[in-house]
Design a protein around this motif. Structure first.
Motif, short mmCIF file in Angstrom:
data_model
loop_
_atom_site.label_atom_id
_atom_site.label_comp_id
_atom_site.label_asym_id
_atom_site.label_seq_id
_atom_site.Cartn_x
_atom_site.Cartn_y
_atom_site.Cartn_z
N SER A 22 0.82 -1.21 0.00
CA SER A 22 0.00 0.00 0.00
C SER A 22 0.86 1.26 0.00
O SER A 22 0.40 2.33 -0.40
N MET A 23 2.09 1.14 0.45
CA MET A 23 3.03 2.26 0.41
C MET A 23 3.89 2.23 -0.85
O MET A 23 4.20 3.28 -1.43
N ALA A 24 4.26 1.02 -1.32
CA ALA A 24 5.17 0.91 -2.46
C ALA A 24 4.56 1.52 -3.73
O ALA A 24 5.27 2.20 -4.50
N GLY A 25 3.26 1.30 -3.95
CA GLY A 25 2.64 1.88 -5.14
C GLY A 25 2.68 3.39 -5.11
O GLY A 25 2.98 4.04 -6.13
N GLN A 26 2.38 3.98 -3.96
CA GLN A 26 2.39 5.44 -3.84
C GLN A 26 3.80 6.01 -4.01
O GLN A 26 4.00 7.02 -4.67
N ILE A 27 4.77 5.34 -3.37
CA ILE A 27 6.14 5.84 -3.42
C ILE A 27 6.71 5.71 -4.82
O ILE A 27 7.41 6.62 -5.31
N ALA A 28 6.41 4.61 -5.50
CA ALA A 28 6.89 4.45 -6.88
C ALA A 28 6.42 5.61 -7.75
O ALA A 28 7.17 6.14 -8.58
N ARG A 29 5.16 6.01 -7.55
CA ARG A 29 4.63 7.15 -8.31
C ARG A 29 5.40 8.43 -7.99
O ARG A 29 5.76 9.19 -8.90
N ARG A 30 5.67 8.66 -6.72
CA ARG A 30 6.40 9.88 -6.33
C ARG A 30 7.83 9.87 -6.87
O ARG A 30 8.42 10.93 -7.09
N LEU A 31 8.38 8.69 -7.08
CA LEU A 31 9.75 8.58 -7.60
C LEU A 31 9.81 8.61 -9.12
O LEU A 31 10.89 8.50 -9.69
N GLY A 32 8.64 8.72 -9.78
CA GLY A 32 8.66 8.92 -11.23
C GLY A 32 8.05 7.82 -12.06
O GLY A 32 8.09 7.90 -13.30
N ALA A 33 7.48 6.78 -11.44
CA ALA A 33 6.87 5.71 -12.22
C ALA A 33 5.75 6.27 -13.11
O ALA A 33 4.98 7.14 -12.69
N GLY A 34 5.65 5.73 -14.33
CA GLY A 34 4.62 6.18 -15.25
C GLY A 34 3.34 5.40 -15.13
O GLY A 34 2.25 5.92 -15.37
N ARG A 35 3.42 4.11 -14.80
CA ARG A 35 2.25 3.25 -14.64
C ARG A 35 2.52 2.31 -13.47
O ARG A 35 3.59 1.71 -13.39
N VAL A 36 1.54 2.21 -12.57
CA VAL A 36 1.70 1.39 -11.37
C VAL A 36 0.57 0.37 -11.32
O VAL A 36 -0.61 0.72 -11.37
N ILE A 37 0.95 -0.90 -11.24
CA ILE A 37 0.01 -2.02 -11.25
C ILE A 37 0.17 -2.78 -9.93
O ILE A 37 1.29 -2.98 -9.45
N GLY A 38 -0.95 -3.22 -9.37
CA GLY A 38 -0.88 -4.01 -8.14
C GLY A 38 -1.69 -5.27 -8.27
O GLY A 38 -2.46 -5.45 -9.22
N SER A 39 -1.52 -6.16 -7.30
CA SER A 39 -2.34 -7.37 -7.24
C SER A 39 -2.95 -7.47 -5.85
O SER A 39 -2.41 -6.97 -4.87
N THR A 40 -4.11 -8.13 -5.78
CA THR A 40 -4.78 -8.33 -4.50
C THR A 40 -5.74 -9.49 -4.63
O THR A 40 -5.85 -10.10 -5.70
N GLY A 41 -6.47 -9.78 -3.54
CA GLY A 41 -7.30 -10.97 -3.53
C GLY A 41 -8.79 -10.74 -3.63
O GLY A 41 -9.55 -11.70 -3.69
N SER A 42 -9.25 -9.47 -3.64
CA SER A 42 -10.69 -9.24 -3.68
C SER A 42 -11.01 -7.99 -4.48
O SER A 42 -10.23 -7.04 -4.52
N PRO A 43 -12.21 -7.96 -5.13
CA PRO A 43 -12.62 -6.76 -5.88
C PRO A 43 -12.73 -5.53 -5.00
O PRO A 43 -12.43 -4.42 -5.45
#
Length: 344
Positions: free
Chosen positions: A166-187
């Motif tokens: 939940s923090m890695a996706g946000q931080i990646a964006r702040r560090l310059g990521a153009g597209r951020v994809i995650g995985s999880t277990g429920s809709p």
């Protein structure tokens, strides 16, 4: 003047879990508090963290594991994890004062006798426990030390709703990521990740081949993979990796949360020929072992990003020591989001 407590309520392991966690695997007990020795302090805990790694360390064959900051548990042992408490008594040698707020490692109890040299003094006003007990700094260290982000990168984060993800996706964006994809277990968690955490796409594990789902979310492939899961998600990430992709491996939840019983063995089948062909780098990383100094840098960036309104600190909170086993059960069942905290 506050009366000094004579006992501490503590959650202990009653029996090694067999399969899924049960309430009968734990017991709430009262333990006499010892007199303070030189350099020690008596703390009243205010919050402590719940980590799913506790499930692994409570297993029958558990051994000390690099990156997990508490030992293997035997029946009768008190559970432990990161905590924040107030000093209510201190020896002269401790260097701490009554009333100070400190971070330490003796959670899962209401009162703790701790070595002051193992405590970190924190600001006592407007303190958000998720800032200190959360895993934002782990994610930050992984993305700045364990690997790096190049502007425009496509980043894939497994277990993207968890304490680290939940923090890695946000931080990646702040560090310059153009597209951020995650995985999880429920809709439900997928919707939360998109709206609250800013993920561009979220893969819900639904029984379809994971590699096909990742290909839909990242048709041009991935540049960075932050992995907490392993198994088929690691297999898929190798298949979809772009030239020069960087993988940082932080855990293997498929083993830690195995329904048949926690394990430290997490097999994954990958096409290893893709590693040299694509120039993929794959690194196992532990922030607390390799780069503990990143914490101060993370806190500085966190303050700046919070001031800009560009980051949040997700947490699920429970109240009362007696609810801590329930918090661990629900965390291990994948029902919770962010860092899981118990308030006392």
């Amino acid at each position: 003047m506050e009366l000094m407590p004579r006992v501490s309520q503590q959650v202990k392991l009653a029996a090694h879990p067999e399969g899924k966690l049960r309430s009968t695997d734990f017991m709430l007990t009262e333990t006499p508090l010892p007199s303070l020795a030189p350099h020690q302090v008596l703390l009243r805990n205010k919050w402590f963290r719940i980590s799913v790694s506790t499930r692994l360390m409570a297993s029958r064959d558990a051994k000390e594991i690099k990156g997990i900051p508490f030992p293997a548990l035997k029946p009768g042992d008190t559970l432990a994890d990161g905590a924040i408490g107030e000093v209510i008594a201190a020896t002269p040698e401790s260097g701490l004062r009554v009333g100070e707020t400190v971070m330490h490692s003796l959670g899962w109890r209401d009162y703790a006798v701790a070595d002051a040299r193992q405590c970190t003094v924190l600001p006592s006003e407007r303190l958000d426990p998720a800032a200190y007990l959360g895993h934002g700094w782990t994610a930050y260290a992984a993305l700045t030390r364990g690997t790096h982000i190049t502007p425009g990168d496509t980043v894939f984060v497994s277990s993207g709703a968890g304490a680290i993800g939940s923090m890695a996706g946000q931080i990646a964006r702040r560090l310059g990521a153009g597209r951020v994809i995650g995985s999880t277990g429920s809709p439900g968690k997928a919707e939360w990740m998109r709206h609250e955490l800013g993920y561009d796409a979220v893969i819900v594990r639904d029984g379809r081949p994971f590699v096909a789902q990742l290909a839909e979310a990242a048709p041009d492939g991935i540049d960075v993979f932050v992995d907490m899961v392993g198994g088929e998600q690691l297999t898929a990430a190798v298949a979809l990796a772009r030239e020069g992709a960087r993988f940082v491996i932080l855990g293997a939840l498929i083993a830690e949360l195995n329904a048949e019983g926690a394990s430290a063995i997490a097999p994954a089948e990958i096409d290893s020929f893709q590693l040299p062909i694509k120039g993929i780098t794959l690194r196992g990383y532990s922030a607390c072992e390799d780069d503990a100094g990143a914490f101060a840098e993370w806190m500085q960036h966190l303050g700046e990003w919070q001031h800009e309104g560009a980051i949040c600190l997700p947490s699920t909170r429970f109240c009362g020591l007696d609810n801590a086993p329930k918090a661990l059960q629900e965390a291990c069942a994948g029902k919770l989001t962010g860092v899981v905290l118990v308030e006392l």
